[in-house]
Design a protein around this motif. Structure first.
Motif, short mmCIF file in Angstrom:
data_model
loop_
_atom_site.label_atom_id
_atom_site.label_comp_id
_atom_site.label_asym_id
_atom_site.label_seq_id
_atom_site.Cartn_x
_atom_site.Cartn_y
_atom_site.Cartn_z
N GLY A 77 0.52 -1.45 -0.10
CA GLY A 77 0.30 0.11 0.11
C GLY A 77 0.84 1.06 -0.07
N GLU A 78 2.03 1.33 0.59
CA GLU A 78 2.58 2.37 0.62
C GLU A 78 3.19 2.91 -0.92
N VAL A 79 3.59 1.80 -1.34
CA VAL A 79 4.51 2.37 -2.53
C VAL A 79 3.44 2.01 -3.99
N LEU A 80 2.15 1.74 -3.01
CA LEU A 80 1.14 2.39 -4.10
C LEU A 80 0.63 3.30 -4.14
N GLN A 81 1.34 3.92 -2.95
CA GLN A 81 0.65 5.64 -2.80
C GLN A 81 1.92 6.63 -3.54
N GLU A 86 -3.46 4.24 -8.39
CA GLU A 86 -4.81 4.17 -7.98
C GLU A 86 -4.58 2.87 -7.88
N GLY A 87 -5.20 1.82 -6.54
CA GLY A 87 -5.81 0.21 -6.90
C GLY A 87 -5.79 0.50 -5.19
N ALA A 88 -5.30 -0.86 -5.46
CA ALA A 88 -5.86 -1.12 -3.59
C ALA A 88 -5.29 -2.37 -3.28
N VAL A 89 -4.90 -2.70 -2.27
CA VAL A 89 -4.85 -4.13 -1.65
C VAL A 89 -5.52 -4.98 -0.84
N TYR A 90 -5.38 -6.00 -0.77
CA TYR A 90 -6.68 -7.32 -0.48
C TYR A 90 -5.19 -8.32 0.21
N GLU A 91 -5.94 -8.27 1.57
CA GLU A 91 -5.25 -9.90 1.87
C GLU A 91 -6.40 -11.12 2.17
N ASP A 92 -5.56 -11.73 1.58
CA ASP A 92 -5.79 -13.35 1.63
C ASP A 92 -6.74 -13.80 2.45
N LEU A 93 -8.08 -14.03 2.94
CA LEU A 93 -8.51 -14.88 3.76
C LEU A 93 -7.74 -15.95 3.87
N ASN A 94 -7.58 -16.89 2.83
CA ASN A 94 -7.34 -18.05 2.88
C ASN A 94 -6.11 -18.83 2.72
N ASP A 95 -4.95 -17.67 2.48
CA ASP A 95 -4.03 -17.29 2.84
C ASP A 95 -3.41 -16.85 3.23
N PRO A 96 -2.32 -17.03 4.92
CA PRO A 96 -2.24 -16.33 5.86
C PRO A 96 -0.88 -14.94 4.87
N ARG A 97 -0.80 -15.25 3.86
CA ARG A 97 0.27 -14.62 3.04
C ARG A 97 0.44 -14.06 1.95
N GLY A 98 -0.96 -14.26 1.68
CA GLY A 98 -1.76 -14.04 0.26
C GLY A 98 -1.59 -12.50 0.09
#
Length: 103
Positions: A77-81, A86-98
């Motif tokens: 997110g910091e790199v995108l800013q 413009e974009g969004a970062v999502y965390e994967d609920l099924n993969d702790p590092r996804g």
């Protein structure tokens, strides 16, 4: 072992007496008794607004990239800013590092 000789109308052509050459994909539209094919309607259709159906030919192109083994998702997110992307970062609920990035 002998083979029967083939006679060709011209080099690379079909054998004489064989079926006529056909273009790949078949005859052009409207030929051979087939009706012409209508172009598909690719417009976006939405719910009626003030009783009038909404229709648009504009497109919004987005890209989703997914990664695994991301140890520091906040840094994405910091790199995108920092790069003004413009974009969004999502965390994967099924993969702790996804993670996923939508741009």
């Amino acid at each position: 072992m002998s083979q029967a000789p083939h006679s060709h109308a011209k080099e690379g052509g079909p054998p004489q007496g064989g079926p006529p050459a056909v273009r790949p994909g078949g005859p052009p539209p409207g030929v051979g008794g087939r009706p012409p094919v209508e172009a598909p309607d690719l417009s976006e259709k939405g719910a009626p607004k003030d009783g009038v159906p909404q229709k648009s030919d504009e497109r919004l192109y987005m890209q989703f990239l997914a990664f695994t083994d991301c140890k520091h998702p906040m840094m994405l997110g910091e790199v995108l800013q920092a790069t003004n992307i413009e974009g969004a970062v999502y965390e994967d609920l099924n993969d702790p590092r996804g993670v996923g990035i939508m741009t």
